[in-house]
Design an enzyme around this catalytic site. Structure first.
Site, short mmCIF file in Angstrom:
data_model
loop_
_atom_site.label_atom_id
_atom_site.label_comp_id
_atom_site.label_asym_id
_atom_site.label_seq_id
_atom_site.Cartn_x
_atom_site.Cartn_y
_atom_site.Cartn_z
N ILE A 23 -9.85 4.23 -0.59
CA ILE A 23 -9.55 3.20 0.49
C ILE A 23 -9.03 4.18 1.44
O ILE A 23 -7.98 5.07 1.19
CB ILE A 23 -8.34 2.12 -0.32
CG1 ILE A 23 -8.96 1.49 -1.38
CG2 ILE A 23 -8.00 1.26 0.74
CD1 ILE A 23 -10.22 0.86 -1.06
N LYS A 24 -9.30 3.99 2.58
CA LYS A 24 -8.85 4.62 4.02
C LYS A 24 -7.59 4.07 4.34
O LYS A 24 -7.65 2.67 4.73
CB LYS A 24 -9.95 4.73 5.01
CG LYS A 24 -10.82 5.51 4.52
CD LYS A 24 -12.18 5.82 5.65
CE LYS A 24 -11.92 6.51 6.57
NZ LYS A 24 -12.92 6.92 7.73
#
Length: 368
Positions: free
Chosen positions: A142-143
């Site tokens: 997840i960025k």
């Protein structure tokens, strides 16, 4: 010697090349699998601009948008429904890479939280948890943007066992804070009696945008001979910092429990200045324990005429001299990094809002 220049980067120099692009066509056509097999591509990154291009410029997503619109007309929820599906499919393609001997070193696919949350700590960690659960793949990242408000979100996410790609990094000070947040998250998790051996993270250091901002300033200061050197110098200094941070007694305690270093990932590596070699942001930063995520055009260019050789660990002193020279010329790299971060937030917000508007338009056309 490896015939394929792109593949050679990993087989000979232990740097992982990821693709900075995703859409349904590249998966459906078999092109992504070909990149994995022939070029040794070892992961994928995505961002709002990439998804905006994929969804707005094709009809590949229309049927799913209309189907979702029968029960939900919120464009953001519909977008993430589409994105999660794509990320799941890509993650499945990369599972064999993820399950190689050094499990968890590569094979990751990144999905970013909403750029509208870039300065919202609580909103960011809440959405990171939701996306992690929705994708449901061990090889997803997840960025989260490496903004000051979101650093605690990085620490929390890591402590909860969520793989994180920290994005929008432009400066050394912020990079060091990101590395600290990662280490603290691991320590929190270990102190809670939970395992840390399956957690992975990268710190995405953006390159070409640095030179785009600094080069005109050097022209103004009659320092044209220094043009094109700021981004590479900053990256090499960041790598030296990485070597220092992920060593010593504190890190060795975590490593003994199975922790992996948070690798530096070179981002924004598509050259935006025609005066420079189109492969420069790959060629000049090849070294072990790092990732380079590149757009398809840059990967194609490197396959055609790139030179794979160990460059990241050479010229470190010269890089530090370059940063000193920039400071002496009156160029404040810390201030410029903050400027680039703020501009980067806008650069992601704009296509994201355009994407949501496009989804709404597609829904309205069918009068849902």
């Amino acid at each position: 010697m490896e015939d394929n220049r792109v593949k050679q980067i990993h087989t000979e120099f232990k740097q992982s090349i990821w693709l900075d692009f995703i859409d349904r066509e590249i998966m459906r056509s078999g092109k992504l699998q070909q990149l994995i097999d022939a070029d040794g591509i070892r992961g994928v990154t995505s961002n709002p601009a990439i998804f905006e291009q994929a969804i707005s410029s094709s009809t590949d997503y229309d049927a799913d948008i209309l189907e979702a619109g029968k029960t939900d007309t919120d464009p953001e929820r519909i977008f993430f429904r589409l994105a999660v599906s794509d990320i799941q499919n890509a993650a499945d393609l990369f599972l064999p890479v993820y399950h190689e001997a050094l499990q968890g070193a590569d094979g990751y696919v990144s999905l970013e939280v909403s750029p509208l949350l870039a300065l919202d700590r609580e909103g960011t960690i809440r959405q990171a948890r939701e996306l992690w659960q929705q994708v449901g793949r061990e090889n997803v990242m997840i960025k989260i943007p490496g903004t000051l408000p979101c650093l605690p979100a990085v620490r929390t996410a890591i402590s909860e066992g969520i793989n994180i790609n920290v994005t929008l990094l432009f400066g050394l000070e912020r990079y060091e804070e990101v590395a600290e947040a990662y280490i603290e998250g691991l320590e929190d998790r270990l102190a809670a009696g939970q395992g840390i051996s399956r957690i992975a993270s990268v710190a995405s250091f953006f390159l070409s945008r640095i030179d785009l901002l600094v080069d005109p300033l050097l022209e103004q200061k009659d320092k044209a001979e220094m043009k094109g050197g700021a981004a590479i110098a900053a990256a090499k200094a960041a790598y030296a910092l990485y070597r220092r941070v992920f060593s010593g007694e504190r890190w060795e305690k975590l490593a003994a429990a199975g922790a992996k270093p948070q690798r530096l990932l070179w981002a924004s590596t598509g050259n935006k200045n025609p005066d420079y070699r189109d492969t420069r942001y790959i060629e000049e930063l090849i070294g072990p324990e790092t990732v380079n995520t590149a757009p398809l055009a840059t990967i194609d260019a490197f396959r055609d005429h790139g030179t794979a050789r160990a460059t990241l660990e050479t010229g470190t002193e010269q890089a530090l001299y370059m940063l000193e020279a920039l400071a002496e010329a009156g160029i404040d790299m810390k201030a410029l990094a903050l400027q680039l971060e703020n501009e980067g937030i806008i650069k992601f917000e704009t296509p994201y809002r355009k994407l949501l508007a496009a989804i709404t338009e597609k829904l309205n056309e069918k009068h849902f």
